[in-house]
Design a protein around this motif. Structure first.
Motif, short mmCIF file in Angstrom:
data_model
loop_
_atom_site.label_atom_id
_atom_site.label_comp_id
_atom_site.label_asym_id
_atom_site.label_seq_id
_atom_site.Cartn_x
_atom_site.Cartn_y
_atom_site.Cartn_z
N GLN A 1 0.80 -1.22 0.00
CA GLN A 1 0.00 0.00 0.00
C GLN A 1 0.84 1.28 0.00
O GLN A 1 0.35 2.34 -0.36
CB GLN A 1 -0.99 0.02 1.17
N ILE A 2 2.10 1.19 0.37
CA ILE A 2 2.94 2.39 0.40
C ILE A 2 3.53 2.69 -0.98
O ILE A 2 3.56 3.83 -1.42
CB ILE A 2 4.06 2.25 1.45
N SER A 3 3.98 1.66 -1.68
CA SER A 3 4.64 1.88 -2.97
C SER A 3 3.74 1.64 -4.18
O SER A 3 4.14 1.91 -5.30
CB SER A 3 5.89 1.01 -3.07
N ALA A 4 2.54 1.14 -3.97
CA ALA A 4 1.64 0.85 -5.09
C ALA A 4 1.08 2.12 -5.70
O ALA A 4 0.88 3.11 -5.01
CB ALA A 4 0.50 -0.05 -4.64
N ASP A 5 0.84 2.07 -6.99
CA ASP A 5 0.11 3.12 -7.68
C ASP A 5 -1.27 2.59 -8.03
O ASP A 5 -1.43 1.42 -8.40
CB ASP A 5 0.82 3.52 -8.97
N ILE A 6 -2.25 3.45 -7.94
CA ILE A 6 -3.63 3.07 -8.26
C ILE A 6 -3.80 3.11 -9.78
O ILE A 6 -3.43 4.10 -10.42
CB ILE A 6 -4.62 4.03 -7.60
N HIS B 1 -1.20 12.00 -9.86
CA HIS B 1 -1.50 13.27 -9.19
C HIS B 1 -2.94 13.70 -9.46
O HIS B 1 -3.66 14.12 -8.56
CB HIS B 1 -0.52 14.34 -9.68
N GLY B 2 -3.37 13.58 -10.73
CA GLY B 2 -4.74 13.96 -11.09
C GLY B 2 -5.78 13.10 -10.39
O GLY B 2 -6.83 13.58 -9.97
N LEU B 3 -5.49 11.81 -10.26
CA LEU B 3 -6.40 10.91 -9.56
C LEU B 3 -6.51 11.31 -8.09
O LEU B 3 -7.62 11.35 -7.54
CB LEU B 3 -5.91 9.46 -9.66
N ALA B 4 -5.39 11.60 -7.45
CA ALA B 4 -5.41 12.02 -6.05
C ALA B 4 -6.29 13.24 -5.87
O ALA B 4 -7.08 13.32 -4.92
CB ALA B 4 -3.99 12.29 -5.57
N LEU C 1 -3.51 2.95 1.36
CA LEU C 1 -3.11 3.23 -0.02
C LEU C 1 -3.57 4.62 -0.46
O LEU C 1 -2.78 5.41 -1.00
CB LEU C 1 -3.71 2.18 -0.96
N THR C 2 -4.85 4.93 -0.24
CA THR C 2 -5.38 6.22 -0.66
C THR C 2 -4.72 7.36 0.09
O THR C 2 -4.34 8.37 -0.51
CB THR C 2 -6.91 6.25 -0.47
N SER C 3 -4.54 7.21 1.39
CA SER C 3 -3.89 8.25 2.18
C SER C 3 -2.43 8.44 1.74
O SER C 3 -1.95 9.58 1.65
CB SER C 3 -3.96 7.92 3.67
N HIS C 4 -1.73 7.34 1.46
CA HIS C 4 -0.35 7.45 0.96
C HIS C 4 -0.30 8.12 -0.41
O HIS C 4 0.62 8.87 -0.71
CB HIS C 4 0.32 6.08 0.90
N THR C 5 -1.30 7.85 -1.23
CA THR C 5 -1.37 8.49 -2.55
C THR C 5 -1.51 9.99 -2.39
O THR C 5 -0.83 10.77 -3.06
CB THR C 5 -2.53 7.91 -3.38
N SER D 1 -2.53 18.10 1.29
CA SER D 1 -2.62 18.28 2.74
C SER D 1 -3.82 17.56 3.35
O SER D 1 -4.20 17.85 4.47
CB SER D 1 -2.71 19.78 3.06
N PHE D 2 -4.41 16.62 2.60
CA PHE D 2 -5.61 15.97 3.13
C PHE D 2 -5.47 14.45 3.23
O PHE D 2 -6.40 13.73 2.88
CB PHE D 2 -6.83 16.31 2.27
N PRO D 3 -4.34 13.90 3.71
CA PRO D 3 -4.24 12.44 3.80
C PRO D 3 -5.13 11.84 4.88
O PRO D 3 -5.29 10.63 4.94
CB PRO D 3 -2.76 12.20 4.08
#
Length: 196
Positions: free
Chosen positions: A17-22, A76-79, A109-113, A120-122
């Motif tokens: 979950q830390i190094s994965a990309d969605i 970045h756009g997905l985040a 995963l989402t918070s790490h992304t 600023s919203f993890p």
């Protein structure tokens, strides 16, 4: 104030979950009082070129790595899109974010992304919201009321708690497992089954 549940699922380039990309992410917003779907989205995203992907992660999800590089959104756009839609949904009322094995993967995963994209919203899932994970609920329900949830056994005679297996055995099979939208619908159906 109305209450809602947002079911989420992500398909990624890795099991970490830390190094994965969605590469595929689905969210389905459901009104709690009648289980009606209010809104939903499915986004495709390109993996970052600076990170290695695991081939088996793509194979499980049915992705061709070369096709994933053509997806519409950048990481970045997905985040940014996830932040915008989840923030909009949170304004509707009290919201629970629900994932299957979410405490160990999807929420992190989402918070790490968000964090790795310098947003600023993890902590969006835990600020004025509740996190919920159907996997431990299913395990507890099966332990205390084994007549409610049907499970299959593996070779070691242990119960299997995979989402696709639970959904199939309990009467609402997932059409195509390991696709974020179908898994998210399966999660919604399983959670509602346990609720009832």
């Amino acid at each position: 104030m109305e209450s809602f549940t947002c079911y989420i699922d992500a398909e990624t380039t890795s099991g970490n979950q830390i190094s994965a990309d969605i590469v595929l992410y689905t969210g389905i917003l459901v009104r709690d009082k009648d289980f009606k779907i209010i809104d939903e989205f499915t986004y495709l995203a390109r993996p970052r070129l600076s990170r290695c992907y695991q081939v088996d992660a793509y194979l499980v999800n049915g992705f061709n790595p070369f096709d994933a590089e053509k997806h519409e959104n950048t990481n970045h756009g997905l985040a940014k899109k996830l932040n915008e839609i989840f923030s909009k949904w949170k304004k509707k009322g009290h919201i629970k974010f629900n994932a299957f094995a979410g405490y160990n993967f999807d929420f992190l995963l989402t918070s790490h992304t968000w964090f790795s994209n310098l947003y600023s919203f993890p902590w969006l899932f835990s600020t004025n919201a509740v996190q919920m994970d159907t996997l431990p609920i299913a395990r507890n329900m099966e332990y205390y009321r084994s007549d409610i949830l049907k499970t299959e056994l593996n070779k070691k005679n242990n119960k299997i708690f995979k989402l696709s297996s639970l959904c199939t055995l309990n009467g609402f099979p997932i059409e195509k497992a390991h696709t974020s939208r179908d898994d998210t619908l399966g999660l919604k159906n399983l959670t509602e089954h346990l609720y009832k």
